[in-house]
Design a protein around this motif. Structure first.
Motif, PDB file in Angstrom:
ATOM      1  N   PRO A 179       0.811  -1.228   0.000  1.00  0.00           N
ATOM      2  CA  PRO A 179       0.000   0.000   0.000  1.00  0.00           C
ATOM      3  C   PRO A 179       0.841   1.274   0.000  1.00  0.00           C
ATOM      4  CG  PRO A 179      -0.910  -1.574   1.559  1.00  0.00           C
ATOM      5  CD  PRO A 179       0.411  -2.117   1.108  1.00  0.00           C
ATOM      6  N   VAL A 180       1.972   1.248   0.699  1.00  0.00           N
ATOM      7  CA  VAL A 180       2.846   2.428   0.728  1.00  0.00           C
ATOM      8  C   VAL A 180       3.464   2.643  -0.652  1.00  0.00           C
ATOM      9  CG1 VAL A 180       4.930   3.430   1.761  1.00  0.00           C
ATOM     10  CG2 VAL A 180       3.312   2.158   3.193  1.00  0.00           C
ATOM     11  N   ALA A 181       3.918   1.560  -1.269  1.00  0.00           N
ATOM     12  CA  ALA A 181       4.496   1.657  -2.615  1.00  0.00           C
ATOM     13  C   ALA A 181       3.466   2.181  -3.604  1.00  0.00           C
ATOM     14  CB  ALA A 181       5.012   0.293  -3.068  1.00  0.00           C
ATOM     15  N   ARG A 182       2.247   1.673  -3.484  1.00  0.00           N
ATOM     16  CA  ARG A 182       1.171   2.110  -4.378  1.00  0.00           C
ATOM     17  C   ARG A 182       0.904   3.601  -4.197  1.00  0.00           C
ATOM     18  NH1 ARG A 182      -3.232  -1.677  -3.482  1.00  0.00           N
ATOM     19  NH2 ARG A 182      -3.513  -0.521  -1.562  1.00  0.00           N
ATOM     20  N   GLN A 183       0.879   4.055  -2.959  1.00  0.00           N
ATOM     21  CA  GLN A 183       0.624   5.477  -2.700  1.00  0.00           C
ATOM     22  C   GLN A 183       1.746   6.350  -3.258  1.00  0.00           C
ATOM     23  OE1 GLN A 183      -2.276   6.509  -1.579  1.00  0.00           O
ATOM     24  NE2 GLN A 183      -1.603   8.576  -1.975  1.00  0.00           N
ATOM     25  N   ARG A 184       2.977   5.910  -3.106  1.00  0.00           N
ATOM     26  CA  ARG A 184       4.105   6.680  -3.674  1.00  0.00           C
ATOM     27  C   ARG A 184       3.964   6.779  -5.196  1.00  0.00           C
ATOM     28  NH1 ARG A 184       8.070   7.366   0.306  1.00  0.00           N
ATOM     29  NH2 ARG A 184       8.231   5.655   1.790  1.00  0.00           N
ATOM     30  N   LEU A 185       3.623   5.651  -5.823  1.00  0.00           N
ATOM     31  CA  LEU A 185       3.475   5.658  -7.278  1.00  0.00           C
ATOM     32  C   LEU A 185       2.303   6.525  -7.721  1.00  0.00           C
ATOM     33  CD1 LEU A 185       4.285   1.947  -8.097  1.00  0.00           C
ATOM     34  CD2 LEU A 185       5.535   3.953  -8.920  1.00  0.00           C
ATOM     35  N   ARG A 186       1.220   6.512  -6.963  1.00  0.00           N
ATOM     36  CA  ARG A 186       0.085   7.384  -7.317  1.00  0.00           C
ATOM     37  C   ARG A 186       0.498   8.841  -7.238  1.00  0.00           C
ATOM     38  NH1 ARG A 186      -5.668   5.439  -6.258  1.00  0.00           N
ATOM     39  NH2 ARG A 186      -5.990   7.465  -7.203  1.00  0.00           N
ATOM     40  N   GLY A 187       1.305   9.180  -6.247  1.00  0.00           N
ATOM     41  CA  GLY A 187       1.814  10.546  -6.143  1.00  0.00           C
ATOM     42  C   GLY A 187       2.691  10.903  -7.333  1.00  0.00           C
ATOM     43  N   LEU A 188       3.520   9.950  -7.754  1.00  0.00           N
ATOM     44  CA  LEU A 188       4.371  10.204  -8.925  1.00  0.00           C
ATOM     45  C   LEU A 188       3.546  10.380 -10.193  1.00  0.00           C
ATOM     46  CD1 LEU A 188       7.376   7.776  -8.330  1.00  0.00           C
ATOM     47  CD2 LEU A 188       7.402  10.280  -8.256  1.00  0.00           C
ATOM     48  N   VAL A 189       2.524   9.550 -10.360  1.00  0.00           N
ATOM     49  CA  VAL A 189       1.667   9.689 -11.547  1.00  0.00           C
ATOM     50  C   VAL A 189       0.952  11.034 -11.518  1.00  0.00           C
ATOM     51  CG1 VAL A 189      -0.398   8.780 -12.705  1.00  0.00           C
ATOM     52  CG2 VAL A 189       1.403   7.228 -11.969  1.00  0.00           C
ATOM     53  N   SER A 190       0.575  11.465 -10.347  1.00  0.00           N
ATOM     54  CA  SER A 190      -0.061  12.775 -10.229  1.00  0.00           C
ATOM     55  C   SER A 190       0.905  13.889 -10.613  1.00  0.00           C
ATOM     56  CB  SER A 190      -0.549  12.977  -8.789  1.00  0.00           C
ATOM     57  OG  SER A 190      -1.099  14.250  -8.634  1.00  0.00           O
ATOM     58  N   SER A 191       2.167  13.737 -10.226  1.00  0.00           N
ATOM     59  CA  SER A 191       3.174  14.752 -10.551  1.00  0.00           C
ATOM     60  C   SER A 191       3.653  14.655 -11.994  1.00  0.00           C
ATOM     61  CB  SER A 191       4.378  14.603  -9.619  1.00  0.00           C
ATOM     62  OG  SER A 191       3.999  14.827  -8.281  1.00  0.00           O
ATOM     63  N   PHE A 192       3.678  13.442 -12.530  1.00  0.00           N
ATOM     64  CA  PHE A 192       4.163  13.210 -13.894  1.00  0.00           C
ATOM     65  C   PHE A 192       3.101  12.441 -14.693  1.00  0.00           C
ATOM     66  CE2 PHE A 192       7.806  13.203 -10.998  1.00  0.00           C
ATOM     67  CZ  PHE A 192       8.587  14.224 -11.539  1.00  0.00           C
ATOM     68  N   PRO A 193       1.953  13.071 -14.991  1.00  0.00           N
ATOM     69  CA  PRO A 193       0.856  12.337 -15.635  1.00  0.00           C
ATOM     70  C   PRO A 193       1.186  11.840 -17.045  1.00  0.00           C
ATOM     71  CG  PRO A 193       0.373  14.679 -15.579  1.00  0.00           C
ATOM     72  CD  PRO A 193       1.623  14.469 -14.775  1.00  0.00           C
ATOM     73  N   TYR A 194       2.209  12.373 -17.680  1.00  0.00           N
ATOM     74  CA  TYR A 194       2.534  12.002 -19.060  1.00  0.00           C
ATOM     75  C   TYR A 194       3.511  10.824 -19.133  1.00  0.00           C
ATOM     76  CZ  TYR A 194       0.836  16.760 -19.145  1.00  0.00           C
ATOM     77  OH  TYR A 194       0.097  17.883 -18.926  1.00  0.00           O
ATOM     78  N   ASP A 195       4.030  10.385 -17.986  1.00  0.00           N
ATOM     79  CA  ASP A 195       5.019   9.313 -17.948  1.00  0.00           C
ATOM     80  C   ASP A 195       4.304   7.960 -17.952  1.00  0.00           C
ATOM     81  OD1 ASP A 195       7.046   7.490 -17.399  1.00  0.00           O
ATOM     82  OD2 ASP A 195       8.102   8.882 -16.063  1.00  0.00           O
ATOM     83  N   LEU A 196       4.281   7.309 -19.100  1.00  0.00           N
ATOM     84  CA  LEU A 196       3.579   6.036 -19.223  1.00  0.00           C
ATOM     85  C   LEU A 196       4.276   4.920 -18.456  1.00  0.00           C
ATOM     86  CD1 LEU A 196       2.456   6.075 -22.975  1.00  0.00           C
ATOM     87  CD2 LEU A 196       1.212   6.832 -20.944  1.00  0.00           C
ATOM     88  N   ALA A 197       5.591   5.025 -18.250  1.00  0.00           N
ATOM     89  CA  ALA A 197       6.313   4.007 -17.485  1.00  0.00           C
ATOM     90  C   ALA A 197       5.845   4.001 -16.027  1.00  0.00           C
ATOM     91  CB  ALA A 197       7.813   4.249 -17.571  1.00  0.00           C
ATOM     92  N   LEU A 198       5.577   5.168 -15.473  1.00  0.00           N
ATOM     93  CA  LEU A 198       5.062   5.235 -14.103  1.00  0.00           C
ATOM     94  C   LEU A 198       3.676   4.619 -14.015  1.00  0.00           C
ATOM     95  CD1 LEU A 198       6.156   8.821 -12.998  1.00  0.00           C
ATOM     96  CD2 LEU A 198       7.104   6.633 -12.240  1.00  0.00           C
ATOM     97  N   ARG A 199       2.844   4.894 -15.000  1.00  0.00           N
ATOM     98  CA  ARG A 199       1.499   4.301 -15.033  1.00  0.00           C
ATOM     99  C   ARG A 199       1.596   2.778 -15.133  1.00  0.00           C
ATOM    100  NH1 ARG A 199      -2.881   7.716 -16.367  1.00  0.00           N
ATOM    101  NH2 ARG A 199      -2.263   9.888 -16.417  1.00  0.00           N
ATOM    102  N   ARG A 200       2.516   2.294 -15.955  1.00  0.00           N
ATOM    103  CA  ARG A 200       2.708   0.852 -16.119  1.00  0.00           C
ATOM    104  C   ARG A 200       3.166   0.235 -14.795  1.00  0.00           C
ATOM    105  NH1 ARG A 200       6.596   1.047 -19.659  1.00  0.00           N
ATOM    106  NH2 ARG A 200       5.141   1.682 -21.280  1.00  0.00           N
ATOM    107  N   ARG A 201       4.065   0.916 -14.118  1.00  0.00           N
ATOM    108  CA  ARG A 201       4.582   0.437 -12.826  1.00  0.00           C
ATOM    109  C   ARG A 201       3.455   0.372 -11.791  1.00  0.00           C
ATOM    110  NH1 ARG A 201       9.720   1.248 -10.180  1.00  0.00           N
ATOM    111  NH2 ARG A 201       9.723  -0.437  -8.663  1.00  0.00           N
ATOM    112  N   LEU A 202       2.603   1.385 -11.775  1.00  0.00           N
ATOM    113  CA  LEU A 202       1.478   1.406 -10.838  1.00  0.00           C
ATOM    114  C   LEU A 202       0.508   0.260 -11.147  1.00  0.00           C
ATOM    115  CD1 LEU A 202      -0.025   2.708  -8.506  1.00  0.00           C
ATOM    116  CD2 LEU A 202      -0.941   4.392 -10.119  1.00  0.00           C
ATOM    117  N   ALA A 203       0.286  -0.011 -12.421  1.00  0.00           N
ATOM    118  CA  ALA A 203      -0.583  -1.128 -12.813  1.00  0.00           C
ATOM    119  C   ALA A 203      -0.009  -2.455 -12.313  1.00  0.00           C
ATOM    120  CB  ALA A 203      -0.753  -1.156 -14.328  1.00  0.00           C
TER     121      ALA A 203
END
Length: 175
Positions: free
Chosen positions: A20-44
């Motif tokens: 859950p902590v990792a997921r929350q960190r990644l959600r924060g990153l996606v929020s900060s970098f919405p255009y980064d598809l690698a971050l979205r893939r990592r969150l998935a």
């Protein structure tokens, strides 16, 4: 915190089982970098660890290598195009998408939303695609129940007792 440092913390969280902590960190990153598809893939990928197909589909929606079942689960959970637009957490023009596939997905979703709502919508203006489907809480209105009346009377008696003790204390203080 820099992107690389946050990703290192995500790796450490996952290694320690703090999903859950990792997921929350990644959600924060996606929020900060919405255009980064690698971050979205990592969150998935993190959502897949717990078998959350709809959320994995949500974050892979813009990726050409997405899973059809996950995408269908995402579309089912977020039924309307407006809800899907909101769920994707995309900000700004489709032209900022990293791939032609992602750009096509964003354009298709925005177009479907505009058709459904009957007016133009814009990724940069979330108010333009609010469809009113967000559920609002309403107080239940119904007849009084014995339990409800008892609870109300109990609260009233408790508040009166507290007030009486307080007043007694204040009076005793000035005697």
């Amino acid at each position: 915190m820099p992107l690389r440092e946050t990703l290192a913390r995500v790796d450490a969280d996952l290694a320690a089982g703090r999903v859950p902590v990792a997921r929350q960190r990644l959600r924060g990153l996606v929020s900060s970098f919405p255009y980064d598809l690698a971050l979205r893939r990592r969150l998935a990928e993190v959502y897949r660890l717990h078998g959350e197909a709809a959320e994995a589909g949500r974050w892979m929606f813009l990726d050409e290598s997405r899973d059809a079942d996950e995408t269908a689960a995402f579309e089912a959970r977020y039924g309307s195009p407006a809800r899907r637009m909101n769920a994707l957490a995309w900000h700004g023009p489709e032209a900022r998408a990293a791939t032609a596939f992602a750009q096509g997905q964003l354009v298709a979703l925005r177009t479907a939303c505009a058709e459904e709502l009957g007016h133009p919508v814009d990724w940069g203006d979330p108010a333009s695609y609010r469809d009113g489907s967000e559920e609002k809480y309403e107080m239940p209105s119904g007849p009084w129940t014995v339990g409800g009346v008892t609870a109300g009377v109990g609260c009233l008696v408790g508040a009166a007792a507290f007030l009486a003790i307080w007043v007694n204390g204040v009076v005793a203080l000035f005697r």
